[in-house]
Motif scaffolding. Structure first.
Motif: not given
Length: 387
Positions: A358-359, A26-27, A30, A355-356, A32, A35
């Motif tokens: 952290w972003l 998921h990260l 989006r 993810a949301e 990123y 990772i």
């Protein structure tokens, strides 16, 4: 809830099971790109490999219901999102209740579930028998049922998350042990030490399942998650079983029957009282009592034949809720573990939420009930829809 956003540094995910790979996917989805997933063995070979694959929304607390409900669309469109196939069968979940107090609890649960958008029904005994023919009803008081619930393969989920993540540049380091953190003078995360060397890191999330308490100790943090062995058994085909039947749970005994397409079934659920242990072994002595509980509630299963059994570890917390969020004492350290048997089904929403968070600085739903500090505060809300 603390605001914490990424500044472009490496995110290290410790654990390559269904939660860790979902977070990485998921990260990466989006946009990123830095990772790394650390897995001490092979991705998906630990707790995920032993999961039975249930996906349900029938919980008693808002956060568990919302995590499951938000995950449902992802399971429906898994191949579109990840590029890998997934057979998500929405055969429904049926909870069979013979105790008045339990029925009251499940009726209240259903009201909350409906208020959050879950299509769930409270059934009388005859309606329960219509949904699952052959159910014994003379001592049954009622049931709850959601046709949207179902099951899928945890192994396929990990494979799909990994496929989607690899296409977005996520690095997976197999056979790599996490050994601890490197922190700065203020105690914030700067790197991780591994069996293959040191990696710089801006953020580290511990998604190590039943081993997360041991992993937390390497970081100087106590994460109150204990491993508990749970087991399941496969049956030979029976004419009365088919894949269209719902997964049915007899709440009086905790025993469940999970019919499969081939006319076989997975059965289990009478071992919740097993003490904490980091070793999982099949306890064949439980088969007799399990079969008795199932044939009491499902008389047509008389004579069922168990063909094999397996055991795995569940990562349990004191309130049957996960721990998802930052470790306040160590800036840059996060936890996503302790899912108490619900990690597979909730993994899409958990990966999306982190993810949301952290972003953008905030998750798309309130995760304060899953904060690590609740154990020190003694502010626990028990999940009652467990078996």
């Amino acid at each position: 809830m603390r605001r914490e956003t990424l500044n472009g540094g490496r995110v290290v995910v410790v654990g390559g099971g269904v939660i860790g790979t979902s977070i990485a996917f998921h990260l990466g989805e989006r946009g990123y790109r830095d990772i790394t997933v650390l897995e001490r063995g092979l991705p998906g070979e630990g707790t995920t490999a032993d999961a039975t694959g249930g996906i349900r929304q029938q919980f008693s607390t808002r956060v568990n219901i919302e995590l499951a409900r938000r995950s449902l669309p992802f399971w429906r469109h898994f191949e579109e999102r990840t590029g890998a196939p997934m057979d998500f069968r929405q055969h429904g979940y049926l909870f069979l209740i013979s105790d008045p107090d339990t029925l009251d609890v499940f009726e209240r649960n259903a009201e909350l579930q409906r208020s959050l958008g879950v299509d769930v029904q409270v059934l009388d005994p005859q309606q329960a028998a219509d949904v699952h023919p052959g159910v014994r009803t003379d001592d049954l008081l009622g049931a709850t049922y959601s046709a949207e619930d179902g099951s899928a393969s945890p192994a396929d989920a990990v494979a799909g998350y990994l496929r989607g993540a690899a296409g977005r540049g996520v690095e997976v380091r197999r056979n790599t042990e996490f050994l601890g953190l490197v922190t700065d003078a203020e105690g914030a995360v700067r790197a991780v030490r591994t069996s293959a060397g040191t990696l710089d890191a801006e953020l580290v999330v511990l998604a190590a399942g039943p081993q997360v308490r041991d992993v937390g100790r390497l970081c100087g943090v106590d994460i109150p998650v204990d491993p508990h062995p749970r087991q399941a058994f496969a049956t030979a085909p029976l004419p009365e079983l088919h894949g269209g039947l719902p997964l049915a749970v007899d709440m009086a005994s905790g025993a469940y029957v999970h019919p499969e397409a081939a006319g076989t079934a997975i059965i289990g659920g009478n071992d919740r009282d097993a003490p904490s242990s980091d070793r999982a072994a099949v306890d064949w002595s439980r088969v007799e009592s399990l079969a008795a509980a199932l044939t009491h509630r499902f008389p047509r299963l008389e004579g069922l034949e168990v063909t094999r059994g397996w055991a795995g570890l569940r990562e349990m917390t004191a309130d049957d809720h996960a721990i998802v969020g930052p470790v306040d004492e160590v800036p840059g350290l996060w936890v996503a573990a302790g899912f108490s048997g619900h990690g597979f089904m909730q993994s899409p929403a958990v990966g999306e939420a982190l993810a949301e968070w952290w972003l953008t600085g905030a998750p798309p739903l309130d995760l304060s009930a899953l904060r690590l500090s609740r154990f020190a505060d003694q502010s626990l809300e028990l999940e009652t829809a467990v078996f």
